[in-house]
Design an enzyme around this catalytic site. Structure first.
Site, PDB file in Angstrom:
ATOM      1  N   CYS A  10      -3.741  -8.289  -5.746  1.00 20.74           N
ATOM      2  CA  CYS A  10      -4.541  -8.153  -6.678  1.00 20.74           C
ATOM      3  C   CYS A  10      -6.098  -8.463  -6.204  1.00 20.74           C
ATOM      4  CB  CYS A  10      -4.512  -9.548  -7.559  1.00 20.74           C
ATOM      5  SG  CYS A  10      -2.902  -9.940  -8.017  1.00 20.74           S
ATOM      6  N   ARG A  35      -6.153  -0.309  -5.211  1.00 21.33           N
ATOM      7  CA  ARG A  35      -5.094  -1.349  -4.634  1.00 21.33           C
ATOM      8  C   ARG A  35      -3.830  -1.500  -5.746  1.00 21.33           C
ATOM      9  NH1 ARG A  35      -6.577  -4.684  -0.702  1.00 21.33           N
ATOM     10  NH2 ARG A  35      -8.434  -3.882   0.336  1.00 21.33           N
ATOM     11  N   TRP A  82      -1.837  -7.649 -10.437  1.00 21.87           N
ATOM     12  CA  TRP A  82      -0.769  -6.946 -10.144  1.00 21.87           C
ATOM     13  C   TRP A  82       0.347  -7.963 -10.723  1.00 21.87           C
ATOM     14  CZ3 TRP A  82       0.091  -2.034  -8.741  1.00 21.87           C
ATOM     15  CH2 TRP A  82       1.350  -1.684  -8.316  1.00 21.87           C
ATOM     16  N   ASN A 108      -5.274 -14.787  -6.147  1.00 16.03           N
ATOM     17  CA  ASN A 108      -4.366 -13.691  -5.557  1.00 16.03           C
ATOM     18  C   ASN A 108      -3.284 -14.751  -4.582  1.00 16.03           C
ATOM     19  OD1 ASN A 108      -5.955 -11.771  -6.330  1.00 16.03           O
ATOM     20  ND2 ASN A 108      -6.836 -11.440  -4.355  1.00 16.03           N
ATOM     21  N   GLY A 109      -2.002 -13.927  -4.718  1.00 17.21           N
ATOM     22  CA  GLY A 109      -1.037 -14.695  -4.069  1.00 17.21           C
ATOM     23  C   GLY A 109      -0.043 -15.121  -4.940  1.00 17.21           C
ATOM     24  N   GLU A 491       8.269  10.397   7.946  1.00 18.69           N
ATOM     25  CA  GLU A 491       6.846  10.179   7.113  1.00 18.69           C
ATOM     26  C   GLU A 491       6.584  11.352   6.057  1.00 18.69           C
ATOM     27  OE1 GLU A 491       4.880   8.328   6.553  1.00 18.69           O
ATOM     28  OE2 GLU A 491       2.898   9.281   5.957  1.00 18.69           O
ATOM     29  N   LYS A 495       6.134  10.388   2.133  1.00 20.81           N
ATOM     30  CA  LYS A 495       4.810  11.033   1.498  1.00 20.81           C
ATOM     31  C   LYS A 495       5.234  11.630   0.040  1.00 20.81           C
ATOM     32  CE  LYS A 495       2.334   9.327   2.931  1.00 20.81           C
ATOM     33  NZ  LYS A 495       1.722   8.215   3.348  1.00 20.81           N
ATOM     34  N   GLU A 498       6.885   9.037  -2.437  1.00 23.83           N
ATOM     35  CA  GLU A 498       6.135   7.635  -2.975  1.00 23.83           C
ATOM     36  C   GLU A 498       4.893   8.537  -4.200  1.00 23.83           C
ATOM     37  OE1 GLU A 498       3.432   5.674  -0.412  1.00 23.83           O
ATOM     38  OE2 GLU A 498       3.440   7.527   0.965  1.00 23.83           O
ATOM     39  N   HIS A 514      27.146  15.254   9.116  1.00 22.34           N
ATOM     40  CA  HIS A 514      28.168  14.249   9.063  1.00 22.34           C
ATOM     41  C   HIS A 514      28.204  13.602   7.819  1.00 22.34           C
ATOM     42  CE1 HIS A 514      28.771  14.699  13.517  1.00 22.34           C
ATOM     43  NE2 HIS A 514      27.328  15.187  13.596  1.00 22.34           N
ATOM     44  N   LYS A 609      -2.053  -0.874  -2.466  1.00 22.72           N
ATOM     45  CA  LYS A 609      -2.460  -0.512  -1.054  1.00 22.72           C
ATOM     46  C   LYS A 609      -2.085  -1.450   0.101  1.00 22.72           C
ATOM     47  CE  LYS A 609      -4.710   2.405   1.547  1.00 22.72           C
ATOM     48  NZ  LYS A 609      -3.985   3.461   1.946  1.00 22.72           N
TER      49      LYS A 609
HETATM   50  C1  F6R Z   1       2.500   4.594   2.551  1.00 26.33           C
HETATM   51  C2  F6R Z   1       1.931   3.421   2.970  1.00 26.33           C
HETATM   52  C3  F6R Z   1       2.742   2.473   3.321  1.00 26.33           C
HETATM   53  C4  F6R Z   1       1.541   1.551   4.272  1.00 26.33           C
HETATM   54  C5  F6R Z   1       2.466   0.328   4.603  1.00 26.33           C
HETATM   55  C6  F6R Z   1       2.040  -0.493   5.690  1.00 26.33           C
HETATM   56  O1  F6R Z   1       1.830   5.934   2.470  1.00 26.33           O
HETATM   57  O2  F6R Z   1       0.743   3.567   2.863  1.00 26.33           O
HETATM   58  O3  F6R Z   1       3.963   2.470   3.806  1.00 26.33           O
HETATM   59  O4  F6R Z   1       1.720   2.305   5.539  1.00 26.33           O
HETATM   60  O5  F6R Z   1       2.521  -0.585   3.399  1.00 26.33           O
HETATM   61  O6  F6R Z   1       0.371  -0.679   5.620  1.00 26.33           O
HETATM   62  P1  F6R Z   1      -0.436  -1.064   6.672  1.00 26.33           P
HETATM   63  O7  F6R Z   1      -0.691   0.086   7.274  1.00 26.33           O
HETATM   64  O8  F6R Z   1      -1.701  -1.390   6.049  1.00 26.33           O
HETATM   65  O9  F6R Z   1      -0.045  -2.158   7.748  1.00 26.33           O
END
Ligand code: F6R
Length: 614
Positions: A10, A35, A82, A108-109, A491, A495, A498, A514, A609
């Site tokens: 949050c 976020r 959140w 937050n938390g 990766e 992308k 998500e 397999h 985020k």
């Molecule tokens: C995907 C994404 C997440 C972050 C993961 C780690 O696009 O952004 O998979 O890579 O949550 O976050 P950081 O890099 O901030 O430790």
């Protein structure tokens, strides 16, 4: 321990000493919007007996409308929520207020023992929400009243009752002292921003960069009292702590979208600039690499590197393994942070740990770093956020200098991390006299990468078209590759899934037959990454296998390996750096697929985020 996979952070903002408190709080919350959140609220006090508490489910713009013109104040607190305890709703939105109407709290938390606290102390209190936060504010009011405690003492007493497993950052106001903000944190980020005649509080500096660039970091367990002219930090024993602010250089405008419709597109486009910025920060004009000697000494001694990360950063670590082993000839393991604690590797005699993290706040990675620190090993954090927790807690830090990454889906941080791994591996390999490193001119190679990226991002139309033809209506999809291309495939799949919610797997192409090949049907998109000369032929034969079963195959191929009919051609770069180019079309395919399916690409559902909860 309360576990909430995928829950995010949050946002908290607060201000005292500025007549424009409402606008400052709302603008701050808007900067934290990316976020992810589901409701928001503010409490402001005008110091002349007027106070306002406004909360709304939905967006900050909805909250702004609800607030209208008449609400004003010179101090206040705000929050984007959140949902963790209790559904997203107006009632569960913060700030929460005590039943006597005196105290207001944002948090937050997660409070691990909130149910026990409620049962033990608050049986007779009527609650207005389902949140753990409300328990805290009701408790503060109870102790202030029944034990006649001053606000600070009541706050401290409540904090002392919160169990070890909990995480929190709190921002509290008492309407009998409307100029004062009470602040405390544990395992959750919070900063004090210092102004002239006013001060602010925020969970991320980005929220308050319009007000100040000077921030004081807080340590777990401290209680901070913020007034317009003063910031008083007390440690857990009640000693006054003097701590100088640090300066944040980031320009508030760097966090703006400008002419872009979405941050994700802006950040994809910024990748050539990120490459050039890394070259500028870490190399000299003659191509030498600048890395701190102490860091190099420490890494030189290591017999094995352990890269620890989550999500996209973990995928950057997979490529990092190839780079460190290729250029510095040092054995390298890559670990998913959230698994490390349950399944720790047998460590070598002289391990060195590298944490990759865009945000520097990821709880899973922080837990591993705490363990590494307990063991007494040295570590490096590679991050985009100066002064973030993982940066502060590691022995060394290298910054990505990528500018704020706002879109939830990480793009420029991934390529930035890989480029910085190459810079570091070059320098380490040089120290160890590895010929692959001495002959590798990293500045030149990354310049070629930057130019290649530019070529790719300049041709957006073709990705939009491929997304429309192959991905816009599909149920599932595959990215396949071998060796370093398999790292990228993982990766690329993350992308796409998500932001577009298409079920996508990143697969080692030889492994398909397999079992997983059973999923291939008429029209299933299979996107093959082919940049690795050693494995190109084999990956191509895997594409034939899926073609024969009706798949819609799209090849992303380096120019020197291209054949007739390949759809996306990548400029040639050094063989260890091909992921930096191969990922760009995949990011753009994900972006366009999300838009074509009608989603908010910057704020995918269920995601946030910074994932600051385990
Ligand atoms: C995907 C994404 C997440 C972050 C993961 C780690 O696009 O952004 O998979 O890579 O949550 O976050 P950081 O890099 O901030 O430790």
């Amino acid at each position: 321990m309360v576990r909430k996979a995928g829950f995010g952070m949050c946002g908290i903002v607060g201000i005292t000493g500025n007549e424009n408190a409402v606008d400052i709080l709302l603008n701050g919350l808007q900067r934290l919007e990316y976020r992810g959140y589901d409701s928001a609220g503010i409490y402001v006090n005008s110091q002349d007996g007027k106070e306002y508490l406004v909360k709304e489910k939905g967006r900050i713009d909805d909250l702004r409308k609800e607030i209208g013109e008449d609400v004003h104040g010179s101090s206040g607190i705000g929050h984007t929520r959140w949902a963790t305890h209790g559904v997203p709703s107006k009632e569960n939105a913060h700030p929460h207020v005590s039943a006597d109407g005196r105290f207001f709290l944002v948090h937050n938390g997660v409070i691990g023992n909130f149910a026990e606290l409620k049962a033990t102390y608050l049986q007779d209190v009527k609650f207005a929400s389902d949140t753990d936060t409300e328990v805290i504010v009701q408790l503060i009011a109870k102790f202030a009243k029944e034990e006649n405690l001053a606000t600070k003492e009541a706050f401290k007493k409540v904090i002392s009752l919160i169990d070890e497993s909990s995480s929190y950052s709190f921002l509290l106001m008492d309407n009998r002292e409307p100029e004062t903000l009470y602040v405390a944190k544990n395992k959750s980020p919070l900063l004090i921003g210092v102004g002239k005649g006013f001060n602010v509080v925020c969970s991320d500096a980005i929220a308050m960069l319009d007000q100040t660039h000077d921030f004081i970091e807080l340590v777990d367990g401290e209680i901070v009292i913020v007034k317009p002219q003063s910031v008083t930090i007390e440690d857990a024993q009640g000693n006054i702590i003097n701590r100088k602010p640090f300066h944040v250089d980031t320009d508030a405008s760097e966090a703006e979208k400008g002419a872009y419709p979405y941050y994700m597109l802006k950040e994809i486009d910024e990748q050539p600039t990120v490459m050039r910025s890394l070259i500028k920060h870490y190399t000299t004009d003659d191509g030498s690499v600048i890395i701190d000697d102490a860091l190099l000494d420490s890494m030189k001694k290591a017999d094995r590197l352990y890269i620890v990360a989550a999500g996209t950063s973990y995928h950057a670590g997979l490529v990092g393994k190839e780079i460190f082993e290729g250029l510095a000839k040092v054995p390298t393991e890559v670990h998913v942070a959230s698994e490390f604690g349950y399944n720790p590797p047998i460590l070598s005699e002289k391990p060195f740990f590298i944490f990759l993290t865009q945000s520097g706040e990821t709880a899973d990675s922080r837990q591993v770093l705490a363990q590494v620190n307990k063991w007494g090993y040295e570590s490096l954090t590679i991050t985009n956020v100066e002064n973030s927790t993982l940066s502060r807690e590691a022995t060394f830090t290298l910054l990505l200098y990528a500018g704020p990454e706002i879109a939830v889906a990480s793009t420029k941080a991934y390529t930035g991390q890989i480029a910085l791994e190459a810079i570091l591996a070059k320098r380490l390999g040089e120290e160890k006299d590895v010929s692959a490193a001495t002959s590798f001119n990293v500045a030149r190679e990354l310049t070629t990468v930057a130019n290649g990226m530019q070529e790719l991002v300049d041709e957006k139309g073709q990705y939009e078209q491929i997304a429309a033809n192959a991905l816009a209506t599909t149920r599932n999809a595959f990215y396949i590759g071998r060796a370093i291309d398999y790292d990228v495939a993982q990766e690329a799949a993350l992308k796409l899934k998500e932001v577009s919610y298409v079920q996508t797997e990143g697969f080692a192409s030889g492994e398909l037959k397999h079992g997983t090949i059973a999923l291939i049907e008429e029209g299933t998109p299979v996107i093959a990454i082919i940049t690795c000369a050693k494995t190109a032929k084999h990956t191509r034969s895997n594409t034939q296998e899926v073609l024969a079963r009706g798949a819609n195959v799209i090849n992303i191929v380096s120019r020197n390996l291209a054949e007739d009919g390949d759809q996306i051609i990548l400029p040639d770069v050094h063989s260890l750096l091909t992921p930096l180019l191969a990922i760009v079309p995949c990011q753009l395919l994900a972006y366009y697929t999300s838009l074509q399916r009608g989603y908010d690409v910057d704020k995918p559902r269920n995601l946030a985020k910074s994932v600051t909860v385990e």
